[in-house]
Design an enzyme around this catalytic site. Structure first.
Site, PDB file in Angstrom:
ATOM      1  N   ASP A 194       7.259  -5.696 -54.925  1.00  9.54           N
ATOM      2  CA  ASP A 194       6.180  -6.227 -54.090  1.00  9.54           C
ATOM      3  C   ASP A 194       6.072  -5.327 -52.860  1.00  9.54           C
ATOM      4  O   ASP A 194       7.007  -5.243 -52.058  1.00  9.54           O
ATOM      5  CB  ASP A 194       6.488  -7.677 -53.689  1.00  9.54           C
ATOM      6  CG  ASP A 194       5.348  -8.303 -52.877  1.00  9.54           C
ATOM      7  OD1 ASP A 194       4.530  -7.553 -52.303  1.00  9.54           O
ATOM      8  OD2 ASP A 194       5.292  -9.536 -52.804  1.00  9.54           O
ATOM      9  N   TYR A 219      -4.803  -7.337 -47.465  1.00  5.79           N
ATOM     10  CA  TYR A 219      -5.280  -7.789 -46.151  1.00  5.79           C
ATOM     11  C   TYR A 219      -4.318  -7.504 -45.006  1.00  5.79           C
ATOM     12  O   TYR A 219      -4.542  -7.963 -43.897  1.00  5.79           O
ATOM     13  CB  TYR A 219      -5.684  -9.270 -46.177  1.00  5.79           C
ATOM     14  CG  TYR A 219      -4.636 -10.272 -46.647  1.00  5.79           C
ATOM     15  CD1 TYR A 219      -3.592 -10.673 -45.825  1.00  5.79           C
ATOM     16  CD2 TYR A 219      -4.724 -10.848 -47.902  1.00  5.79           C
ATOM     17  CE1 TYR A 219      -2.672 -11.603 -46.240  1.00  5.79           C
ATOM     18  CE2 TYR A 219      -3.804 -11.787 -48.343  1.00  5.79           C
ATOM     19  CZ  TYR A 219      -2.779 -12.160 -47.505  1.00  5.79           C
ATOM     20  OH  TYR A 219      -1.860 -13.086 -47.923  1.00  5.79           O
ATOM     21  N   LYS A 220      -3.235  -6.778 -45.271  1.00  4.04           N
ATOM     22  CA  LYS A 220      -2.300  -6.445 -44.195  1.00  4.04           C
ATOM     23  C   LYS A 220      -2.632  -5.033 -43.687  1.00  4.04           C
ATOM     24  O   LYS A 220      -3.657  -4.817 -43.066  1.00  4.04           O
ATOM     25  CB  LYS A 220      -0.872  -6.579 -44.694  1.00  4.04           C
ATOM     26  CG  LYS A 220      -0.524  -8.013 -45.142  1.00  4.04           C
ATOM     27  CD  LYS A 220       0.896  -8.106 -45.653  1.00  4.04           C
ATOM     28  CE  LYS A 220       1.188  -9.476 -46.272  1.00  4.04           C
ATOM     29  NZ  LYS A 220       1.126 -10.568 -45.302  1.00  4.04           N
ATOM     30  N   ARG A 366       8.091 -12.505 -34.972  1.00  7.16           N
ATOM     31  CA  ARG A 366       7.892 -11.281 -35.753  1.00  7.16           C
ATOM     32  C   ARG A 366       6.768 -10.461 -35.141  1.00  7.16           C
ATOM     33  O   ARG A 366       5.667 -10.967 -34.958  1.00  7.16           O
ATOM     34  CB  ARG A 366       7.545 -11.651 -37.200  1.00  7.16           C
ATOM     35  CG  ARG A 366       7.505 -10.469 -38.138  1.00  7.16           C
ATOM     36  CD  ARG A 366       7.082 -10.895 -39.533  1.00  7.16           C
ATOM     37  NE  ARG A 366       5.652 -11.159 -39.595  1.00  7.16           N
ATOM     38  CZ  ARG A 366       4.973 -11.354 -40.721  1.00  7.16           C
ATOM     39  NH1 ARG A 366       5.612 -11.359 -41.888  1.00  7.16           N
ATOM     40  NH2 ARG A 366       3.682 -11.573 -40.710  1.00  7.16           N
TER      41      ARG A 366
END
Lengths: 407, 407
Positions: A194, A219-220, A366
């Site tokens: 992944d 979408y990152k 994060r």
């Protein structure tokens, strides 16, 4: 020299600095969540308007041929391929990461009859682990979890597939793709990587390490927009025998022959299922084109420099936070994560100051460093805001301690 | 009285005539393919621009909460529900029709242990039949096909699921949903209705007929755009026990708890898999809102009037085509299909004149009558063009006989 002074020097020397102007970033925001949802490329609204008004509105059904909608999934996949060390015919953009995981886990199980175990690690991104559950309930798979240092030992003759996330979503810790791929193959298992937290920020070389399968998120770092189509990789040597269970008409060898019987397309197109999401693919293509133009190697170099400078800046402000990411830049993805019992409230207090990071349950703050559009000045300013939030205790305000639906 | 004169009278009296102005239709086009890809609502580009620029560009990750992206799939589903006789909590907009078929076929098999047969009819829409193939290869299903007049007799104790398309994609022929649902239940089977060619043009009453499952398409009469998200319906009484195999994080009871173990959401949300496609859902919502505003009963009345008038107009031009759709309007969906050995070339010749219909292999010319934006004048003009194309033989030109990738 203060962090701000050093930031000015770094930014002046940054070969990627001018790419920031290619993204729309709101005033007063320091966006450290591009690893959750990438920023909007300025070219995207115009492209989408053209696709919607001209291709859909005026072209109507004719655009499947005239605007090449029929080839979009393979075309966007082929553009993602060089970002992850794959050949153009090994990648396709389709469905969601979760759905693509399902296809490839099931395909691996079909390729290893007699083996049922899918090996992963506890704390992998939830949907990766969840996608085993459906196959487990059908009696087709058995989930096996082992901490990362025990993964190699857990690779016995029952394991059909080793499925891992290259850069850990919470900590950023990287797996050694080459070594683990080799270990899995030595045990007769296949490997699925992944790449959701790698693609577009870190170099990956799927073909060089001999990976069998991979998935990743649009979408990152690829900046494809909220809920963008994902992608899937199948090594060329597996494509002819690949059996994936989502046998929809767009994966058929001849979708428009309208025959009653399924016959999978010869190549990577077999991974498609339903009609491709044209609007989502159009937005994704803009992001992929832009990231490819900047180049993964340059993005990776800047990503490492940004996070190193951010840590320096925190130290300059005497901020002592519990780093849960690997301390060496070479061992982590493009993020830094810190553990704090009040991580949620601190994250909210930072957002109120325009510093948008992410909270990851139960106690992690994060911060993602999307190198395509962040500056060193952003790093210095973010570090200062964190120092101020911690020193002032403003995170204790009630408003910062009320949980929203999606955190 | 000529068809043109009658058309003027019908259009003047049409209570839905003004809705045509709410769609963008290119000049010089008579669009008889809204059952393949619906026309563009004029409101869609503005809504998409707002979602992209303001919600994604400025709101960034915050829009999952602030712009309610988190609820979009259920919200759009709830808006589709009244169009198909369902309760708001029985429908969700997600994935593709094909992927939703897979979820619900597998769910039905899990609810009927010991039964493996999935009964459908030959010539059903290809993806419906194909989606059984993957489960068949996994040893979980057995496909059984019976012609429609023999379906009731084929419902024996091996059948877990009867899966049919309400309005046939090629002919428009309607199934008797109430009678077939009853017959399936009497045989201990569940029923899945594909409403792709019904939703937004014909009244459907899933709860009244006692349907178990349904799926449908977002890009035909709902005007959601190319490759729009599809929808899925699960009757309320099945939701608690529903096990669907695509167990992704957005179907989890608490996606943002990031636990290692899957636990499905309580309601229809359990049908979600990956992160919802926000841009696609935003476009779909505009279409659904507009169709709901016009109202299915009025759309259906006009649909019948359009197709009856079209047949009259063909007769007025002495066109004798082989109608493969049911001759009575009450027995068919919002389309008319004609068989002709040169259907492909005739379709291409009509497209060259701006009359966009559909060819369906091997020999069907399919004309769809989307009642939301077509006029009676369109019917009269289309009939005249068909008469001229047949009389002139212009379809014999070489350019009309070269097959494109997607036909």
């Amino acid at each position: 020299m203060t962090p701000d002074t050093r930031a000015r020097e770094f930014d002046a020397a940054d070969p990627l600095g001018h790419f920031r102007a290619r993204f729309r970033l709101p005033e007063g925001v320091i966006y450290l969540d591009g690893n959750s949802l990438g920023a909007l490329p300025k070219a995207t609204p115009g492209t989408l308007a053209r696709v919607v008004e001209s291709e859909w509105g005026d072209g109507l059904i004719r655009s499947w041929n005239d605007a090449n909608w029929f080839d979009m999934a393979a075309r966007v996949g082929a553009k993602i391929a060089p970002l992850i060390g794959a050949r153009p015919n090994e990648v396709i953009a389709c469905d969601s990461t979760s759905v693509n995981l399902f296809k490839l886990i099931a395909a691996a199980l079909a390729m290893r009859p007699g083996r049922k175990a899918v090996l992963s690690e506890p704390g992998n991104f939830p949907t990766d682990l969840y996608m085993i559950a459906g196959l487990e309930a059908q009696g087709l798979a058995q989930r096996r979890l082992a901490p990362r240092e025990q993964l190699a030992a857990a690779l016995d003759g029952d394991v059909a597939l080793l499925m891992l996330t290259h850069a850990h979503y919470k900590t950023g810790a990287l797996h050694d793709m080459a070594a683990l791929t080799r270990a899995a193959h030595d045990a007769g298992a296949l490997v699925l990587w992944d790449l959701s937290h790698s693609t577009g920020a870190l170099p990956v070389d799927l073909d060089a390490v001999g990976a069998d399968f991979a998935v990743g998120c649009g979408y990152k770092y690829l900046c494809g927009g909220p809920g963008a189509p994902a992608f899937a990789f199948v090594a060329e040597q597996h494509q002819a025998e690949l059996q994936q269970p989502l046998t929809g008409w767009f994966g058929h060898a001849a979708p428009f022959a309208f025959s009653d019987d399924y016959a999978g397309a010869a190549g990577i197109e077999r991974l498609q299922c339903g009609t491709p999401p044209v609007l989502g693919l159009a937005a994704l293509e803009v992001g992929v084109d832009l990231i490819a133009e900047i180049g993964v190697d340059r993005l990776y170099a800047k990503s490492q420099a940004l996070s190193e400078f951010f840590l320096e800046s925190l130290m300059a402000h005497d901020v002592a936070l519990d780093l849960v990411s690997p301390p060496r830049a070479a061992d982590r993805g493009s993020q830094l994560s810190f553990r704090h019992p009040q991580a949620y409230a601190i994250c909210q207090a930072l957002i109120a100051r325009g510093v948008i990071g992410d909270f990851r349950a139960p106690d992690v703050l994060r911060l993602g460093f999307a190198p395509a559009y962040l500056s060193f000045a952003d790093m210095a300013a973010a570090a200062r805001h964190i120092a101020e939030v911690l020193a002032s205790g403003e995170w204790q305000r009630e408003e910062f301690n009320q949980r929203a639906a999606v955190t």
